[in-house]
Design a protein around this motif. Structure first.
Motif, PDB file in Angstrom:
ATOM      1  N   GLU A 158       1.422   6.581  -7.007  1.00  5.21           N
ATOM      2  CA  GLU A 158       0.325   7.488  -7.364  1.00  5.21           C
ATOM      3  C   GLU A 158       0.760   8.948  -7.255  1.00  5.21           C
TER       4      GLU A 158
ATOM      5  N   LYS B 299       0.825  -1.199   0.000  1.00  5.93           N
ATOM      6  CA  LYS B 299       0.000   0.000   0.000  1.00  5.93           C
ATOM      7  C   LYS B 299       0.869   1.262   0.000  1.00  5.93           C
TER       8      LYS B 299
ATOM      9  N   GLU C 138       0.926   4.092  -2.992  1.00  2.00           N
ATOM     10  CA  GLU C 138       0.638   5.508  -2.764  1.00  2.00           C
ATOM     11  C   GLU C 138       1.780   6.384  -3.282  1.00  2.00           C
TER      12      GLU C 138
END
Length: 498
Positions: free
Chosen positions: A255, A248, A252
């Motif tokens: 992104e 995760k 992130e």
């Protein structure tokens, strides 16, 4: 009655077939149908698989064949001659299906460490080419390394000054520094030493490595059984939930990079470069191997290996020097003579033979990866004259080579001088010492790991004196188990040197 008789005959036939070994198969202990030798393996050493394999090889020879589960041959390699032949044999350069490793990569064969074939070659070549362009393994990132060294030294100095007896707990203290060097190349940023979110990620990564069971994890367990039965996951060491926070976090970060969308001239880290290649590939081929999951998995491979191996090597080196004050003093004398009042640099390295020999000996005595990541026979092949069947898992035991009395006198003794010529002026590179492996599957981070290991350990020893805590046992060299070996948390008296 007839049915029972037929069933018995079929069962006996099945058992005989399952226990029959291929022609010219390497010698080794026999196990039971269905489970193979797994129930008896720990009788050789209940804690450390690499030591168990070494003991088995002392009975059966340098190449041992046994079975794990109903059909998977495992070939244990425990001598230099067999090790070198295996590492240089392209037919043994595959990677087996591993539920444990695939748990790190979304249940798919992704990343660069545990894949093979054209996929592996393409992704490894791209990764290595662009990491080198960004400074991977080059002196161009030495300034950043020294910045991390400086921050670590300040942290240790503050901890020492805050305690009346100057006792410092060194558990896990090196990981943030090591990861920051790699993370700057991968993501173009660094973490603060005491960032709580990042500390949580490091703990999850360490726990994943420590709870792993390298031998059991090689069992060919179907994915649906792993999902359904928790006890199977615990038995073979699958801790997918520990890797999810890291997945995760990396997602992130990717992104964030996608939102910035830098130009070609502004692409300053590996994520930028990979995202641009991913876009280019998708425009030409929608089924490209360049995907976001593959990028995350590649970073996990780099992240996990870097955090564990290099920081672990630094930790074990400090423990050896705490336990041997004479060697520590001799290393400090050389560092003072060559570097003066400055910290050692990569350019100093060739002029520091004793320091280099200490680092090599610490790696020999306390091997972080005593068993290399498992190899896999992609087709029938030969090893020391024995037939290795296609589909065999090949376990290469570096610990057995580094502790073999045929190559090393008194192998259990920590003696840096064994790596030097007679007058101590030059390091002797032994053919029997290759902590990063050999051949096409050798560690892709070797150059960066060597430079990081040298700069951090040498700077710490030049700056501080590390001594045992009075009236307490010496720091233990017994490693914590897992996919790699870690050093146990330990406390030392840390005194700045004038």
């Amino acid at each position: 009655m007839i049915f029972e008789l037929c069933a018995t005959i079929l069962l006996i036939g099945f058992i005989l077939k399952m226990t029959k070994r291929p022609h010219n198969f390497p010698p080794g202990p026999r196990g039971l149908p269905l489970v193979g030798y797994l129930p008896f393996f720990s009788s050789w050493d209940p804690q450390y698989p690499h030591k168990a394999m070494k003991k088995i090889s002392e009975v059966y020879g340098p190449v041992v064949g046994l079975y794990v589960g109903p059909s998977r041959p495992v070939i244990s390699v425990c001598s230099h001659e067999a090790m070198k032949e295996a590492m240089l044999n392209d037919d043994l350069n595959g990677r087996p299906d591993s539920a444990v490793m695939m748990a790190r990569t979304f249940g798919e064969k992704l990343g660069i460490m545990f894949v093979m074939g054209q996929f592996w070659q393409e992704q490894r070549q791209f990764t290595m080419r662009h990491l080198r362009d960004l400074g991977f393994g080059k002196t161009s990132i030495e300034d950043q390394m020294m910045g991390e060294v400086g921050d670590l030294i300040k942290d240790i100095e503050n901890k020492s000054q805050s305690d009346p007896e100057r006792i410092v707990d060194l558990k896990g203290i090196f990981q943030v520094s090591v990861i920051n060097i790699l993370w700057a190349l991968v993501a173009g940023e660094r973490f603060q030493r005491h960032d709580s979110k990042f500390q949580d990620l490091l703990r999850a990564n360490e726990l994943f490595f420590r709870t792993g069971k390298i031998f059991r994890g090689s069992m060919p367990v179907p994915a649906f059984l792993l999902k359904r039965f928790r006890f199977i996951r615990e038995f073979i060491g699958v801790k997918a939930e520990l890797i999810e926070p890291i997945q995760k976090f990396i997602k992130e970060t990717i992104e964030d990079h996608q939102q910035r969308n830098p130009s070609d001239d502004e692409a300053g880290d590996f994520i930028d470069v990979y995202l641009k290649e991913m876009k280019k590939q998708k425009d030409e081929n929608p089924s490209t191997n360049f995907t976001e999951k593959q990028l995350i998995s590649t970073i996990i491979d780099l992240f996990g290996a870097g955090a564990e191996s290099t920081s672990g090597s630094i930790g074990f080196a400090i423990i050896h020097l705490v336990r041997d004050q004479q060697v520590q003093q001799k290393m400090q004398m050389e560092l003072d003579q060559v570097c003066g009042e400055f910290f050692p640099t990569i350019n100093h390295r060739s002029s520091l033979p004793y320091t280099e020999s200490v680092l090599m000996e610490a790696q020999r005595c306390s091997t972080i990866a005593p068993l290399t990541p498992p190899h896999y026979a992609i087709k029938d092949t030969k090893l020391l004259g024995y037939t290795i069947p296609q589909g065999s898992l090949v376990s290469l035991n570096l610990h057995a080579v580094f502790q073999d009395s045929k190559y090393w006198k008194d192998p259990e003794v920590f003696r840096p001088e064994r790596h030097l010529n007679d007058d101590g002026s030059k390091v002797i590179k032994s053919d029997h010492f290759y902590p990063f492996g050999l051949g096409k599957r050798m560690c892709l981070g070797e150059s960066l790991a060597k430079n990081t290991y040298f700069l951090f350990t040498a700077a710490l020893i030049k700056k501080f004196r590390f001594e045992p805590v009075p009236n307490e046992p010496l720091p233990s060299l017994d490693p914590t188990n897992g996919f790699t070996l870690g050093y146990q948390g330990f406390k030392v008296v840390v005194t700045p040197r004038s």
